[in-house]
Motif scaffolding. Structure first.
Motif: not given
Length: 443
Positions: A103-121
């Motif tokens: 709503e603030l003007g971004f067209d998409d969102v990508f959570e950093v926590s998604r990448a964090a789960e990959i790093v954890s694995q």
């Protein structure tokens, strides 16, 4: 020095009154007060933001993007740090935040926590196969990485050789956006919603990447007020809520100290937060007292990223809110096997190099001579580490004097002794203005 090109921590000289708060709290002794104003030694600064937090006059600040700057790109993607979720009270659905960002003007969102789960694995696998280099030290906190290269260069080989989750998220987000829009990668803007200035410096001047992968950073405390308003409107009409969340407890837990370690699903780890505690642990590692540990997680900010100087909420309150939020989340949502072709972006493109700022001279003989001069001069100083000279300690002042950046008269006690020796009639006046512990010697 070599890679210290950009610093996000800046000084506003007009606001500085030379109060000495910052010089006593800087973990690398990177600040001096000269002529009534604080000065940051760029080669020593690690952009941890501690001076921003402790300055009562707001003379230090972080150089960051304005939200309006995102419009220069055709397609804009927000990378919210999981610490952002801890800023909101009674949050039970992350999608409100993610939709609010759109709503603030971004067209998409990508959570950093998604990448964090990959790093954890992948870290779990690395620890399982690691038989020699113990303990592994997390490389997720850029302030800690810079602290190690400045003050503990011998520990660089023990850093986990993986990019930070925000960098991995940025590369994955750009790849997804290119596939979705067909735009040139340069027309896509990737913006990190940051809790601290160290991450801004890591974005502009990465230690382990050949070039930046993030186009800018917006501070959590800057975006928070407008985001709250947008989320309030969304709650009145739940039909506008998209399901954008793609991470679980493991990824979101990275926002607080111990979250990265807990994701390893083992007990042989240590987690510490707060820059003073981080230095204490690094001293233990350097002395080989923690070789039995598999993994060490270090966060320069109190409570982890939720304690960054660019957040809006008290870190302890934010930590509690994340504990409540995790009840509504799945354990994990992402595995790197889902996109095995992307495994290459997880690892460093280059190794971080030691910063030789503490080296006294390239010539060993000259270095020994300078060290001897510093040690000799230090014996003549009062060893009070009071900071009134503008340096954080007597040893730092001694080094500054030998290097030609200060002189012995910057120490008020040395000046007092010299004055009292040559102006005996006025000595009593000088005694009266001194604190009681320092009168006895001259009486």
């Amino acid at each position: 020095m070599d890679s210290y090109i950009f610093h996000s921590v800046r000084m506003d000289k007009d606001k500085c009154v030379g109060c000495m708060n910052c010089i006593k709290r800087c973990p690398t002794e990177a600040i001096r007060v000269r002529n009534g104003k604080a000065n940051i030694i760029k080669e020593k600064c690690i952009d941890c933001g501690k001076c921003i937090s402790v300055c009562p006059h707001h003379a230090k600040y972080a150089d960051r993007e304005s939200l309006t700057n995102i419009v220069r790109f055709k397609h804009r993607v927000a990378l919210p740090a999981p610490a952002l979720y801890g800023q909101f009270n009674n949050l039970d659905d992350v999608n409100y935040i993610l939709c609010g960002l759109k709503e603030l003007g971004f067209d998409d969102v990508f959570e950093v926590s998604r990448a964090a789960e990959i790093v954890s694995q992948i870290t779990r696998e690395k620890i399982k196969n690691n038989k020699t280099c113990k303990p592994l030290i997390s490389s997720a906190c850029p302030a800690v990485c810079r602290l190690i290269r400045v003050s503990y260069p011998t520990l660089l080989p023990q850093l986990l050789d993986m990019n930070a989750p925000m960098e991995i998220a940025a590369m994955l987000a750009r790849e997804e956006a290119v596939k979705k829009t067909g735009l040139d990668p340069k027309e896509i803007g990737i913006f990190f919603i940051t809790p601290c200035p160290a991450k801004i410096t890591a974005i502009k001047n990465p230690l382990t990447l050949d070039s930046p992968v993030i186009d800018g950073a917006v501070a959590i405390k800057d975006i928070y007020p407008v985001l709250v308003q947008r989320m309030g409107k969304l709650r009145k009409n739940d039909e506008n809520i998209e399901h954008l969340q793609h991470s679980g407890k493991i990824g979101v837990s990275w926002a607080t100290s111990g979250g990265e370690s807990a994701a390893l699903l083992c007990d042989n780890y240590l987690a510490a937060d707060g820059i003073e505690n981080v230095k204490a642990i690094l001293n233990e590692v350097e002395d080989e007292k923690l070789n039995g540990m598999d993994f060490i997680e270090l966060n320069s900010c109190t409570c982890g990223c939720v304690g960054g100087s660019l957040t809006a909420e008290n870190p302890f309150i934010a930590k509690r809110r994340l504990q409540m939020l995790r009840k509504y989340l799945p354990v994990s949502c992402v595995k790197y096997e889902d996109n095995p072709e992307n495994v290459g972006i997880l690892y460093w493109q280059k190794e971080p190099q030691a910063n030789n700022i503490r080296r006294l001279s390239d010539n060993l003989k000259d270095a020994m001579r300078i060290m001897s001069e510093i040690n000799e001069l230090e014996t003549k100083l009062p060893k009070l580490d009071c900071g009134t000279c503008g340096a954080p300690s007597c040893k730092a002042l001694a080094e500054d004097i030998v290097r030609g950046f200060a002189n012995i008269h910057d120490c008020m006690f040395c000046t007092r002794n010299e004055y009292m020796g040559s102006h005996e009639p006025e000595a009593e006046i000088f005694r009266e203005i001194l604190p009681a512990p320092f009168r006895k010697e001259s009486e």
